[in-house]
Design a protein around this motif. Structure first.
Motif, PDB file in Angstrom:
ATOM      1  N   SER A  82      -0.326  -3.409  -8.864  1.00  0.00           N
ATOM      2  CA  SER A  82      -0.500  -2.066  -9.423  1.00  0.00           C
ATOM      3  C   SER A  82      -0.621  -2.110 -10.939  1.00  0.00           C
ATOM      4  O   SER A  82      -1.418  -1.367 -11.526  1.00  0.00           O
ATOM      5  CB  SER A  82       0.679  -1.174  -9.034  1.00  0.00           C
ATOM      6  N   ASP A 109      -5.335   1.795  -4.752  1.00  0.00           N
ATOM      7  CA  ASP A 109      -4.058   1.077  -4.750  1.00  0.00           C
ATOM      8  C   ASP A 109      -3.285   1.409  -3.475  1.00  0.00           C
ATOM      9  O   ASP A 109      -2.718   2.466  -3.350  1.00  0.00           O
ATOM     10  CB  ASP A 109      -3.240   1.467  -5.992  1.00  0.00           C
ATOM     11  N   GLU A 110      -3.302   0.492  -2.524  1.00  0.00           N
ATOM     12  CA  GLU A 110      -2.630   0.665  -1.222  1.00  0.00           C
ATOM     13  C   GLU A 110      -2.937   2.042  -0.622  1.00  0.00           C
ATOM     14  O   GLU A 110      -2.014   2.817  -0.348  1.00  0.00           O
ATOM     15  CB  GLU A 110      -1.121   0.491  -1.385  1.00  0.00           C
TER      16      GLU A 110
HETATM   17 MG    MG Z   1       1.956  -1.446  -6.069  1.00  0.00          MG
END
Ligand code: MG
Ligand code: ADP
Ligand code: SF4
Lengths: 313, 279
Positions: free
Chosen positions: A43, A171-172
């Motif tokens: 991240s 991000d995910e």
């Molecule tokens: Mg992360």
């Protein structure tokens, strides 16, 4: 030429090194997966691209280039939301709870003055339809709380893709969603980005997602890239012991169900406890005295950072 | 359905402070039409008359003061002064304080250090001292009272806005709107402010009551609104001299003051409860 080019990127919180020498590129239109366990710096790497690292975090080394030119704060003001868009993990909290979702989808068009208020609104409704939200005219006027988590994630995808960005950083995007919805959201991201030629930097900790989505993959451990290459090369012949372990944690359809899933021994050490030299040393079955030095990323195309790789480069 | 209906009158009844406040505000707005007499007209033949006194067809319902002015008319016009001063100072201090607090929390770094240090300094000066110094410099008067009140009270809003913004600034939706290219003013005005307005409204409501008291206090001390303008504080101040012989001069403005402050405080508490439940 690569669209996004990170080279030797390092991020610190004060003196604490969190990301150390990440090199990564994304070509136009391709999907690159950034994979690793939680805490490996994925991240932070993503946020540094759009210059949104939180308070106290600094990029201390390396370069970030987009379209061949450095990502300066000034350039980013124009690129964010227009050429580079983002999707976060938490779909519900990523939306303003007090703003109708239609307006949030239209936001980037309005911010950049690409469209008038009413054009943006109808573009938003179109976009909501494209991400598979039924009855988009009505939904556009609703608040996030009136939508399910999966719907909210669709709204975020709509908001990210409405300006036809050249790069999407996700991000995910499915981690917080039900398993049944995960696959739908992933194929939605894949189909829409293919359709508009948007490249994707897909962050995930799930090798299954990598296999399904990505063209190329970049494996991170302890704030460093340990292996990168084309998905089929890396899956067929992983070189780094960490990649090998990650692949073995993947559930396979032909696994006998009684066999317990292979899990990586030990837990991920935090940034304060990373060993010197190879950071995977504390969990690596192949570690020896040589590993107290930092292993360089080696190879051509398919590269790994290990003194004793699983297979010769 | 029937349960909802049964609850309605109770919920409505619980909002009686709002009704009281509305009535007082209506008095302030409609003062020239509601007041039976000119609040400043003196009548030396009708000085210090008790409530109910009548002279040449004029009824002094709440009595008259030491200059023969109608207490009722002065109380009604006093509502104007109280409410206008309180609303203006709440608005002024609120806007300044909220802007300071939000900027400090959002921009962080040296802006935060400088602004919040300033807030601490202002909060550590006793309000009444600051007020007296300011009046000494600016002189008393209607506008200056508003300025004094705003000057002493903005740090309260800054504190609340700061805390609330800090809690929000790292929320994913704020980050995402920045990632989508929203500018700082846009993020603050469109994404943060609407989400912190609830607690700020609670503070503003409670502050309103406090400002009414503060204005009365300043006027009581002769530092506020100047005669002959009708102000409850100034009326209390003169009424004090006659409390043994003409109790009505101080009592009625005091009662009005009490009702106005009470309604504001009850509304503020209720709003606070509602927001607390919503979280
Ligand atoms: Mg992360
Ligand atoms: N502001 C910060 N200060 C100190 N450490 C941080 C900060 N933000 C993140 N970290 C640490 O940096 C590491 C990498 O975080 P992150 O990039 O979020 O990992 P990932 O996304 O791969 O799970 C984590 O160990 C995390 O605790
Ligand atoms: S360098 Fe050594 S410790 Fe690191 S992964 Fe390779 S073998 Fe393991």
């Amino acid at each position: 030429m690569s669209l996004l080019d990170l080279s030797d990127l390092a991020i610190q919180a004060g003196e604490l090194s969190l990301v150390d020498g990440v090199t990564l590129d994304v070509h136009p239109g391709e999907i690159v997966a950034l994979v690793g366990e939680s805490g490996s710096g994925k991240s932070l790497t993503a946020l540094s691209i759009v210059d949104l690292l939180g308070e106290g975090l600094r990029v201390t080394r390396g370069s970030r280039r987009f379209d061949g030119a450095d990502l300066t704060p000034k350039r980013l003001r124009k690129l964010r939301g227009q050429d580079i868009a983002m999707i976060f993990q938490e779909p519900v909290s990523s939306l303003n709870p007090l703003m109708p979702v239609g307006a949030q989808v239209a936001e980037s068009l309005i911010v950049h003055g690409t469209a008038s208020e009413s054009e943006a609104q109808s573009a938003a409704i179109d976009m909501l339809r494209r991400v598979g939200i039924p009855d988009p005219d009505r939904r556009a006027t609703q608040l996030p709380a009136e939508l399910s988590g999966g719907m909210c994630q669709r709204v975020m995808i709509a908001a990210a893709l409405i300006s036809r960005p050249r790069l999407l950083i996700a991000d995910e995007p499915t981690t917080a969603l039900d398993v049944t919805i995960q696959a739908q959201i992933l194929s939605l991201i894949r189909d829409l980005t293919r359709e508009q030629g948007t490249a994707v930097l897909l962050i995930t900790h799930d090798m299954g997602v990598v296999a399904e989505m990505a063209d190329r993959v970049c494996v991170m451990y302890g704030g460093r890239v340990v292996e990168q290459g084309a998905v089929h090369d890396l899956f067929a012949a992983p070189r780094h012991p960490y990649t090998d372990m990650l692949l073995r944690t993947m559930p396979r359809p032909d696994d006998p169900p009684k066999e317990p899933l292979f899990a990586i021994k030990g837990s991920v050490p935090g940034p304060r406890d990373w060993p010197s030299g190879c950071r995977f040393r504390s969990r690596c079955p192949r570690a020896d005295a040589a590993c107290t030095e930092r292993p360089p990323l080696q190879g051509d195309g398919h590269r790994a950072a290990c003194f004793h790789p699983m297979r010769p480069t | 359905m029937s349960a909802a209906l049964a609850f309605r009158p109770r919920t409505l009844a619980a909002w009686w402070p709002a009704g009281l406040l509305a009535a007082l505000v209506a008095c302030a707005i409609l003062a020239p039409w509601l007041a039976p007499m000119d609040p400043d007209r003196q009548n030396l033949m009708a000085r210090l008359k008790a409530p109910g006194f009548e002279a040449r067809g004029a009824l002094y319902l709440l009595g008259s003061d030491e200059l023969g002015r109608d207490v009722l008319s002065r109380v009604i016009h006093g509502a104007r002064v109280s409410i206008v001063v309180a609303v203006s100072s709440v608005l002024l201090s609120g806007v300044v304080g909220v802007a300071v607090g939000m900027l400090a929390a959002y921009l962080r770094g040296w802006v935060e250090t400088v602004l919040m240090r300033l807030v601490d300094i202002f909060l550590s000066i006793p309000a009444i001292l600051l007020a007296i110094i300011t009046v000494a410099v600016l002189g008393p008067g209607f506008i200056n009272v508003i300025l004094v009140l705003a000057l002493t009270r903005w740090p309260r809003y800054a504190r609340v806005a700061y805390g609330q913004t800090l809690a929000l600034a790292d929320r994913p939706f704020v980050r995402l709107s920045r990632a989508m290219g929203a500018s700082t003013p846009r993020v603050l005005a469109l994404h943060i402010l609407p989400n912190i307005i609830g607690p700020l409204l609670v503070v503003a409501t409670l502050e309103f009551g406090l400002m009414v008291l503060f204005e009365a206090g300043l006027s009581f001390l002769g530092l506020g609104v100047q005669p002959p303008m009708a102000s409850w504080g100034a009326m209390l101040s003169t009424g004090r001299n006659y409390i043994a012989t003409a109790w009505w001069i101080a009592t009625f403005p005091g009662l009005a003051l009490f009702l106005l402050v009470l309604s504001a405080n009850l509304i503020g508490d209720r709003l606070g409860d509602l927001i607390g439940k919503g979280r």
